[in-house]
Design an enzyme around this catalytic site. Structure first.
Site, PDB file in Angstrom:
ATOM      1  N   ILE A  77      -7.279   7.406  -0.538  1.00  0.00           N
ATOM      2  CA  ILE A  77      -7.104   5.972  -0.735  1.00  0.00           C
ATOM      3  C   ILE A  77      -7.946   5.284   0.327  1.00  0.00           C
ATOM      4  CG2 ILE A  77      -4.989   5.985   0.666  1.00  0.00           C
ATOM      5  CD1 ILE A  77      -3.981   3.605  -0.936  1.00  0.00           C
ATOM      6  N   SER A  78      -8.699   4.263  -0.072  1.00  0.00           N
ATOM      7  CA  SER A  78      -9.659   3.640   0.839  1.00  0.00           C
ATOM      8  C   SER A  78      -8.974   2.931   2.000  1.00  0.00           C
ATOM      9  CB  SER A  78     -10.529   2.628   0.088  1.00  0.00           C
ATOM     10  OG  SER A  78     -11.365   3.268  -0.834  1.00  0.00           O
ATOM     11  N   GLN A  79      -9.695   2.822   3.089  1.00  0.00           N
ATOM     12  CA  GLN A  79      -9.286   2.035   4.249  1.00  0.00           C
ATOM     13  C   GLN A  79      -9.007   0.591   3.802  1.00  0.00           C
ATOM     14  OE1 GLN A  79     -12.584   1.476   6.839  1.00  0.00           O
ATOM     15  NE2 GLN A  79     -11.386   0.793   8.585  1.00  0.00           N
ATOM     16  N   ARG A 101       0.820  -1.217   0.000  1.00  0.00           N
ATOM     17  CA  ARG A 101       0.000   0.000   0.000  1.00  0.00           C
ATOM     18  C   ARG A 101       0.854   1.268   0.000  1.00  0.00           C
ATOM     19  NH1 ARG A 101      -3.683   2.685   4.195  1.00  0.00           N
ATOM     20  NH2 ARG A 101      -5.575   3.309   3.064  1.00  0.00           N
TER      21      ARG A 101
END
Length: 209
Positions: free
Chosen positions: A57-59, A31
């Site tokens: 940016i998503s969890q 990530r």
């Protein structure tokens, strides 16, 4: 600061992520390659992170949860609407044969391509466009995933699903729910609500519907 190992053990396994293929995909994708330089020490935090100009940016948990709920197969072809920084597409690419991804924001589309180039993943095809119309020349798809919320799921996307295929999307304006729709026949769809969520709104044509 959270590590990838802690993310897998606490944020994913510690909740309800049990699909070993999804856990392996989350393990494979770094990530930190998809977050800004000044956020790399927070890359595995249990939260979305800003990546610039009100985009995020998503969890990690949401990325894993959505992948798990699509119940993907190695032979699948997936369409993603909303490439963002490319992280979700990268995770999906570890689970399926091919990922097609569309991003409406030009600078974000460019960022995603640059981020994916840092990996050795060669089964992701991206373009800068309005995802409302989908990508029909590469369909029909086994799964379609939206990472931005329309007021309702476009019929154009539903028609690009294979019979038995699924769409997973946040739906709504002030209040959003994560919806899974399965195409059960040429003109019949089965819909279920999974949980309440908060995503950026879908822009472009979706704003005028």
């Amino acid at each position: 600061m959270s590590t990838k190992k802690r993310m897998i053990e606490d944020q994913l396994k510690g909740r309800d992520i049990t699909d070993e293929d999804v856990l392996d995909a989350m393990q494979q994708v770094d990530r930190e390659l998809f977050v800004p330089e000044d956020k790399k020490d927070r890359a595995y935090d249990d939260s979305p992170l800003p990546i610039g100009k009100s985009q995020t940016i998503s969890q990690p948990y949401i990325v894993a949860y959505m992948a798990q709920e699509l119940n993907l197969e190695e032979s699948d072809t997936v369409l993603e609407i909303g490439t963002g920084c490319g992280y979700n597409a990268a995770v999906l690419s570890r689970l399926v044969k091919k990922v097609y991804s569309i991003e409406i924001i030009e600078w974000l589309s460019k960022m995603a391509k640059e981020n994916i180039e840092k990996t050795d993943y060669d089964n992701i095809e991206m373009k800068h466009d309005d995802g409302y119309e989908g990508w029909s020349e590469n369909g029909p798809f086994d799964a379609i995933q939206l990472t931005a919320a329309p007021a309702e799921i476009p019929e154009t996307l539903k028609k690009q699903l294979k019979i038995g295929g699924k769409i997973l999307a946040p739906v709504g304006t002030t209040s959003q729910k994560l919806v899974r729709i399965e195409r059960v026949s040429e003109d019949e769809y089965k819909e279920e609500t999974l949980l309440m969520v908060r995503f950026v709104p879908m822009t472009g044509q979706a704003e005028n519907k």
